[in-house]
Structures are given as C-alpha cells and as structure tokens.
Design a protein around this motif. Structure first.
Motif, short mmCIF file in Angstrom:
data_model
loop_
_atom_site.label_atom_id
_atom_site.label_comp_id
_atom_site.label_asym_id
_atom_site.label_seq_id
_atom_site.Cartn_x
_atom_site.Cartn_y
_atom_site.Cartn_z
N MET A 1 -55.20 -44.87 42.17
CA MET A 1 -54.98 -43.72 41.90
C MET A 1 -54.93 -42.47 41.00
O MET A 1 -55.87 -43.02 39.80
N CYS A 2 -54.94 -41.60 41.97
CA CYS A 2 -55.71 -40.47 40.79
C CYS A 2 -54.90 -39.83 40.14
O CYS A 2 -53.33 -39.43 40.98
N LEU A 3 -54.84 -39.30 38.15
CA LEU A 3 -53.84 -38.15 37.64
C LEU A 3 -54.53 -36.97 37.09
O LEU A 3 -54.88 -37.38 36.81
N GLY A 4 -53.82 -36.53 36.83
CA GLY A 4 -54.23 -35.24 36.44
C GLY A 4 -53.21 -35.68 34.95
O GLY A 4 -51.61 -35.50 35.01
N ILE A 5 -53.94 -35.55 33.60
CA ILE A 5 -53.18 -35.96 32.24
C ILE A 5 -53.46 -34.84 31.48
O ILE A 5 -54.56 -34.12 30.78
N LEU B 1 -53.68 -29.94 32.29
CA LEU B 1 -54.01 -31.26 32.99
C LEU B 1 -55.94 -31.29 33.38
O LEU B 1 -55.90 -30.83 34.10
N VAL B 2 -55.63 -32.43 33.22
CA VAL B 2 -57.29 -32.91 33.37
C VAL B 2 -57.22 -33.79 34.72
O VAL B 2 -56.42 -34.51 34.34
N HIS B 3 -57.68 -33.54 35.10
CA HIS B 3 -58.86 -34.59 36.86
C HIS B 3 -60.02 -34.56 37.08
O HIS B 3 -60.51 -33.36 36.83
N VAL B 4 -61.08 -35.58 37.17
CA VAL B 4 -61.98 -35.51 37.46
C VAL B 4 -62.71 -34.77 36.63
O VAL B 4 -63.53 -34.34 37.25
N GLY B 5 -62.37 -34.61 34.67
CA GLY B 5 -63.77 -33.64 34.14
C GLY B 5 -63.12 -31.97 34.44
O GLY B 5 -63.44 -31.22 34.12
N PHE B 6 -62.44 -31.52 35.17
CA PHE B 6 -61.64 -29.86 35.65
C PHE B 6 -60.37 -29.84 34.35
O PHE B 6 -59.53 -31.26 35.03
N ALA B 7 -60.41 -29.12 34.01
CA ALA B 7 -58.94 -28.67 34.18
C ALA B 7 -58.55 -28.00 34.29
O ALA B 7 -59.09 -27.18 34.99
N MET B 8 -57.43 -28.70 35.60
CA MET B 8 -56.95 -27.76 36.29
C MET B 8 -55.61 -27.17 36.38
O MET B 8 -55.18 -25.84 37.82
N SER B 9 -54.68 -27.34 35.44
CA SER B 9 -53.87 -25.36 34.87
C SER B 9 -53.60 -25.86 33.88
O SER B 9 -53.99 -27.06 33.00
N LYS B 10 -52.86 -24.56 33.43
CA LYS B 10 -52.46 -24.76 31.88
C LYS B 10 -50.74 -25.04 31.96
O LYS B 10 -50.26 -24.61 32.91
N ILE B 11 -50.40 -25.95 30.88
CA ILE B 11 -49.34 -26.62 30.76
C ILE B 11 -48.44 -26.03 29.41
O ILE B 11 -49.36 -26.08 28.42
N ASP B 12 -47.21 -26.18 29.21
CA ASP B 12 -46.77 -25.74 27.80
C ASP B 12 -46.96 -27.59 26.97
O ASP B 12 -46.83 -28.20 27.34
N GLU B 13 -47.34 -26.97 25.53
CA GLU B 13 -46.53 -28.26 24.90
C GLU B 13 -45.60 -29.23 25.32
O GLU B 13 -45.60 -30.76 25.37
N GLU C 1 -56.93 -44.26 33.88
CA GLU C 1 -57.41 -43.36 33.98
C GLU C 1 -57.55 -43.26 32.68
O GLU C 1 -58.08 -42.38 32.15
N LEU C 2 -57.40 -43.37 31.93
CA LEU C 2 -57.71 -42.92 29.90
C LEU C 2 -59.54 -43.98 30.25
O LEU C 2 -59.73 -43.13 29.65
N GLU C 3 -59.51 -44.90 30.63
CA GLU C 3 -60.62 -45.52 30.06
C GLU C 3 -61.64 -45.26 31.42
O GLU C 3 -62.67 -44.68 31.03
N ALA C 4 -61.26 -45.09 32.00
CA ALA C 4 -62.20 -43.17 32.90
C ALA C 4 -62.21 -42.50 32.42
O ALA C 4 -63.94 -41.89 32.52
N LEU C 5 -61.63 -41.33 31.98
CA LEU C 5 -61.86 -39.99 31.20
C LEU C 5 -62.51 -40.87 30.16
O LEU C 5 -63.37 -40.06 29.11
N ALA C 6 -62.55 -41.86 29.08
CA ALA C 6 -63.33 -42.14 28.10
C ALA C 6 -64.92 -42.34 27.85
O ALA C 6 -65.97 -42.48 27.46
N SER C 7 -64.90 -43.27 29.49
CA SER C 7 -66.59 -43.53 29.79
C SER C 7 -66.76 -42.23 30.84
O SER C 7 -68.42 -42.16 31.20
#
Length: 90
Positions: free
Chosen positions: A1-5, A48-60, A80-86
């Motif tokens: 599963m791919c997530l925007g975090i 929102l971050v997905h695969v190393g890219f900021a996809m959109s701005k969101i509010d807090e 997803e957090l582990e993938a981001l960390a590495s």
C-alpha cells in the motif's frame, strides 16, 4: 500500500529551490517540493509526502487528522515510515 504521509517543512535547502527538509513522526528527510512550484512552501507548512515528493500542501488540522487515521492502519503506516527513514533523495 502506498500512502501520502503528512510532514512539516522544517528547513528549505540553501542549494536547491526544489528541496526541503521535512519531519514526519520524528524522522527528518529531504523531499522534492518541485511539484508545488517555486516559493510555495516555507518552514512550518505541512505537506503530503509520497515517494520523496511533496504532493500537496495541507493545513495543520488536516495533517493531524490524517496522522491519526494513518496510525490506526497499523503496519501499513509503520511500513511507510520505515521506507521514509531509509530513503535519501539527495
């Protein structure tokens, strides 16, 4: 599963106008902000971050609600957090 975090912009790159340091759940990584356009983000903004890219701005508030929802997904979120960390796009 791919997530925007959701991640918070903590620093803009001095060398490249399309990179920013983002913090996601205590993990800091460089992400590409080029999809948002020049000058669209600054420290304190949420994206929102997905695969190393900021996809959109969101509010807090949206970031907090999304993070709460993602935490409820369990392993999909932690994977997803582990993938981001590495990852490293620099």
């Amino acid at each position: 599963m791919c997530l925007g975090i959701p991640g918070e912009i903590v620093e803009l790159s001095a060398d490249r106008d399309d990179l920013a340091m983002v913090e996601v759940a205590g993990v800091r990584r460089a992400v590409n902000t080029g999809l948002l356009g020049p000058g669209e983000v600054r420290p304190g903004d949420w994206v929102l971050v997905h695969v190393g890219f900021a996809m959109s701005k969101i509010d807090e508030a949206e970031a907090a609600a999304t993070l709460e929802l993602l935490r409820g997904l369990g392993s999909a979120y932690t994977d997803e957090l582990e993938a981001l960390a590495s990852s490293d796009i620099t």
